[in-house]
Design an enzyme around this catalytic site. Structure first.
Site, PDB file in Angstrom:
ATOM      1  N   ASP A  35     -10.974   0.260 -48.788  1.00  0.00           N
ATOM      2  CA  ASP A  35     -10.704   1.158 -47.665  1.00  0.00           C
ATOM      3  C   ASP A  35     -11.778   2.237 -47.605  1.00  0.00           C
ATOM      4  O   ASP A  35     -11.998   2.975 -48.562  1.00  0.00           O
ATOM      5  CB  ASP A  35      -9.323   1.796 -47.829  1.00  0.00           C
ATOM      6  CG  ASP A  35      -8.794   2.399 -46.540  1.00  0.00           C
ATOM      7  OD1 ASP A  35      -9.552   3.134 -45.877  1.00  0.00           O
ATOM      8  OD2 ASP A  35      -7.637   2.132 -46.196  1.00  0.00           O
ATOM      9  N   SER A  83      -7.441   3.232 -40.338  1.00  0.00           N
ATOM     10  CA  SER A  83      -7.082   2.159 -41.269  1.00  0.00           C
ATOM     11  C   SER A  83      -6.024   1.226 -40.703  1.00  0.00           C
ATOM     12  O   SER A  83      -6.015   0.032 -41.018  1.00  0.00           O
ATOM     13  CB  SER A  83      -6.589   2.753 -42.592  1.00  0.00           C
ATOM     14  OG  SER A  83      -7.645   3.379 -43.278  1.00  0.00           O
ATOM     15  N   THR A 136      -2.855  -0.044 -44.761  1.00  0.00           N
ATOM     16  CA  THR A 136      -3.477  -1.348 -44.982  1.00  0.00           C
ATOM     17  C   THR A 136      -2.487  -2.398 -45.472  1.00  0.00           C
ATOM     18  O   THR A 136      -2.356  -3.459 -44.852  1.00  0.00           O
ATOM     19  CB  THR A 136      -4.683  -1.229 -45.932  1.00  0.00           C
ATOM     20  OG1 THR A 136      -5.630  -0.332 -45.345  1.00  0.00           O
ATOM     21  CG2 THR A 136      -5.338  -2.576 -46.155  1.00  0.00           C
ATOM     22  N   GLU A 256      -6.046  -3.762 -52.175  1.00  0.00           N
ATOM     23  CA  GLU A 256      -6.740  -2.662 -51.500  1.00  0.00           C
ATOM     24  C   GLU A 256      -7.210  -1.616 -52.501  1.00  0.00           C
ATOM     25  O   GLU A 256      -6.404  -1.078 -53.280  1.00  0.00           O
ATOM     26  CB  GLU A 256      -5.832  -1.973 -50.478  1.00  0.00           C
ATOM     27  CG  GLU A 256      -6.589  -0.866 -49.725  1.00  0.00           C
ATOM     28  CD  GLU A 256      -5.689   0.056 -48.930  1.00  0.00           C
ATOM     29  OE1 GLU A 256      -6.183   0.602 -47.926  1.00  0.00           O
ATOM     30  OE2 GLU A 256      -4.516   0.252 -49.307  1.00  0.00           O
ATOM     31  N   ASP A 261     -11.473   5.499 -49.673  1.00  0.00           N
ATOM     32  CA  ASP A 261     -11.341   6.220 -48.405  1.00  0.00           C
ATOM     33  C   ASP A 261     -10.961   7.679 -48.619  1.00  0.00           C
ATOM     34  O   ASP A 261     -11.533   8.583 -47.999  1.00  0.00           O
ATOM     35  CB  ASP A 261     -10.285   5.515 -47.547  1.00  0.00           C
ATOM     36  CG  ASP A 261      -9.929   6.282 -46.297  1.00  0.00           C
ATOM     37  OD1 ASP A 261     -10.801   6.422 -45.429  1.00  0.00           O
ATOM     38  OD2 ASP A 261      -8.762   6.725 -46.173  1.00  0.00           O
ATOM     39  N   HIS A 265     -12.971  10.929 -47.432  1.00  0.00           N
ATOM     40  CA  HIS A 265     -12.429  12.005 -46.587  1.00  0.00           C
ATOM     41  C   HIS A 265     -12.670  13.374 -47.225  1.00  0.00           C
ATOM     42  O   HIS A 265     -12.948  14.359 -46.536  1.00  0.00           O
ATOM     43  CB  HIS A 265     -10.927  11.811 -46.372  1.00  0.00           C
ATOM     44  CG  HIS A 265     -10.574  10.829 -45.313  1.00  0.00           C
ATOM     45  ND1 HIS A 265     -10.837  11.050 -43.977  1.00  0.00           N
ATOM     46  CD2 HIS A 265      -9.962   9.615 -45.381  1.00  0.00           C
ATOM     47  CE1 HIS A 265     -10.405  10.009 -43.261  1.00  0.00           C
ATOM     48  NE2 HIS A 265      -9.874   9.122 -44.098  1.00  0.00           N
ATOM     49  N   ASP A 303     -12.247  -1.841 -44.092  1.00  0.00           N
ATOM     50  CA  ASP A 303     -11.676  -1.623 -42.758  1.00  0.00           C
ATOM     51  C   ASP A 303     -12.557  -0.721 -41.909  1.00  0.00           C
ATOM     52  O   ASP A 303     -12.569  -0.811 -40.689  1.00  0.00           O
ATOM     53  CB  ASP A 303     -10.259  -1.052 -42.867  1.00  0.00           C
ATOM     54  CG  ASP A 303     -10.165   0.115 -43.838  1.00  0.00           C
ATOM     55  OD1 ASP A 303     -11.183   0.484 -44.462  1.00  0.00           O
ATOM     56  OD2 ASP A 303      -9.051   0.659 -43.996  1.00  0.00           O
ATOM     57  N   HIS A 304     -13.347   0.136 -42.569  1.00  0.00           N
ATOM     58  CA  HIS A 304     -14.233   1.084 -41.881  1.00  0.00           C
ATOM     59  C   HIS A 304     -15.031   1.823 -42.937  1.00  0.00           C
ATOM     60  O   HIS A 304     -14.794   1.659 -44.142  1.00  0.00           O
ATOM     61  CB  HIS A 304     -13.429   2.088 -41.037  1.00  0.00           C
ATOM     62  CG  HIS A 304     -12.367   2.789 -41.838  1.00  0.00           C
ATOM     63  ND1 HIS A 304     -12.666   3.788 -42.739  1.00  0.00           N
ATOM     64  CD2 HIS A 304     -11.024   2.613 -41.905  1.00  0.00           C
ATOM     65  CE1 HIS A 304     -11.545   4.200 -43.318  1.00  0.00           C
ATOM     66  NE2 HIS A 304     -10.529   3.501 -42.834  1.00  0.00           N
TER      67      HIS A 304
END
Length: 437
Positions: A35, A83, A136, A256, A261, A265, A303-304
């Site tokens: 993620d 997500s 996710t 995951e 992620d 952030h 996912d990104h």
């Protein structure tokens, strides 16, 4: 070591030269999602892992399996996915809006690959370092108009049945507060359906068969850099594969690396590299399983991208991994420990112990001023110093529209070479699943 890398690369090349049509569809699929893991995270981890005593920069397990790239835009005009929409595309082969959990714009359910697999008699598993009902994993097991409806999503893990059984046979991660609530105890309900249950790491070994669920934290697991458990995601991946390996018709497992992620952030580079290390070890566990079970496909993507990570900043042509490697906790935990110190001198000593960075007089003043403000202010100042000292750049505290890497291993890996959309990955996997019926 270099001989082993060469052998792996030659094996990969030989597999790429064999037409996929000669192989039956894979019995087992291991689908790993980092993620927030944009391509710069893979590059960063390569340099972070580099053996500086050798001239060359060694390849990582990510580099060995990296075959292509994928676009990740949602079904709107923003180009930047969250997500939920990203996972919906990766689980169903259909794009939707940001916040959607495997539903379309009209909130109609979209069938997921795990639901498809369950109908055909396969087993399913999810592993996450977040709560297991986070965006996710939820997109593979549930339908909901909003990723924020955590209790509703958890309920669906139990209530939504295919052939009389929940979609997932194995669920490992965090999220106890959503499954054991005043209004409903979902763990008890699953145990009544013959699920084994573990609520801490010590009990994990007591999970000896499927179906099984482990909820090892109230919400998410501690981040890898702060977790006293070594390589937590790799351990959970190993346990999930152990529990699913005996499935007669094979399995689909989604793993995951959730908190890559979250570190992105937070713009916390030491946190991010620790998550990449844990995810990399989990990938190695999966890769070893494929070697022992060649009827298995391993596919890895993201996912990104999160944070707009830059390896180099401030107009300086260097990225200081030597400093990053010495940081022992996330910025948030460093701040908590500094705030708990009895005086300013002790607080600065805690900084030195946990970062191995000597502070300038100005940096010391900035930290102590932030310490009198709030935890948030101190955490922010800690990250500012670390990012400045290591020349790490970030463009956002959110997601970016950067393409994401696609990695694969096994007989079918050639199907993922080159550029594709995230929905293409799901469509190929769902085609495999359908072919094994």
């Amino acid at each position: 070591m270099r001989k082993n890398c060469l052998r792996t690369n030659l094996l990969s090349l030989s597999l790429l030269l064999i037409p996929t049509a000669l192989f039956a569809a894979p019995k087992n699929i291991i689908y790993m999602i980092g993620d927030g893991m944009g391509p710069t995270y893979l590059t960063g981890y390569r340099y972070y892992s580099d053996d500086v005593t050798t001239k060359a920069v060694e390849n990582t397990v990510f580099d060995q399996l990296w075959l292509g790239m994928a676009s990740s835009y949602p079904d709107d005009d923003t180009y930047v996915t969250d997500s939920a929409a990203g996972a919906t595309a990766l689980a169903t082969g259909i794009k939707s809006y940001n916040g959607a959990i495997s539903v379309d714009h009209k909130h109609m359910p979209l069938s997921t690959m795990m639901m498809q697999a369950k109908k055909l008699g396969k087993a399913n598993g999810i592993v996450a370092s977040s709560q297991i009902n986070h965006a996710t994993p939820a997109a593979f097991l549930a339908h909901n108009k909003s990723r924020q409806n955590y209790n509703e999503i958890a309920d669906m893990y139990v209530d939504y049945r295919i052939n009389g059984k929940p979609v997932a046979d194995v669920m490992l991660g965090g999220g106890k507060k959503y499954f054991i609530r005043e209004d409903r105890n979902l763990v008890n309900e699953l145990q009544q359906q013959d699920y084994q249950y573990a609520e801490n790491w010590q009990q994990l070994d007591q999970l000896t068969r499927s179906p099984a669920i482990a909820l090892l934290a109230d919400v998410a697991l501690p981040s890898a850099i702060d977790n006293p458990v070594q390589q937590p995601l790799a351990q959970l991946t190993s346990k999930a594969l152990q529990l699913l390996a005996t499935a007669e018709k094979g399995f689909v497992l989604m793993v995951e690396g959730s908190q890559i992620d979250w570190c992105g952030h937070s713009n916390d580079i030491a946190c991010a590299m620790a998550e990449m290390d844990d995810f990399g070890h989990a990938i190695q566990v999966a890769k070893d399983f494929v070697d022992a079970n060649p009827d298995t496909l391993l596919i890895i993507t993201a996912d990104h991208e999160t944070g707009g990570l830059s390896l180099g900043a401030n107009g300086v042509y260097e990225w200081r991994t030597d400093k990053i490697k010495k940081i022992r906790h996330s910025a948030l935990v460093i701040a908590e420990k500094m705030l708990a110190a009895t005086n300013d001198e002790n607080a600065l000593q805690i900084w030195q112990t946990l970062t191995s960075m000597a502070l300038s007089e100005e940096e010391s003043k900035l930290l102590l001023m932030a310490k009198t403000d709030s935890n948030k202010a101190l955490t922010s100042q800690i990250k500012a110093i670390i990012n400045n000292r290591t020349n790490t750049g970030w463009t956002t505290g959110g997601h970016s529209a950067a393409d994401v890497p696609v990695l694969a291993y096994g007989k079918w890996q050639k199907d993922f070479i080159g550029f594709q959309d995230n929905t293409d990955i799901a469509k190929k996997i769902m085609q495999y699943i359908q072919q094994t019926k």
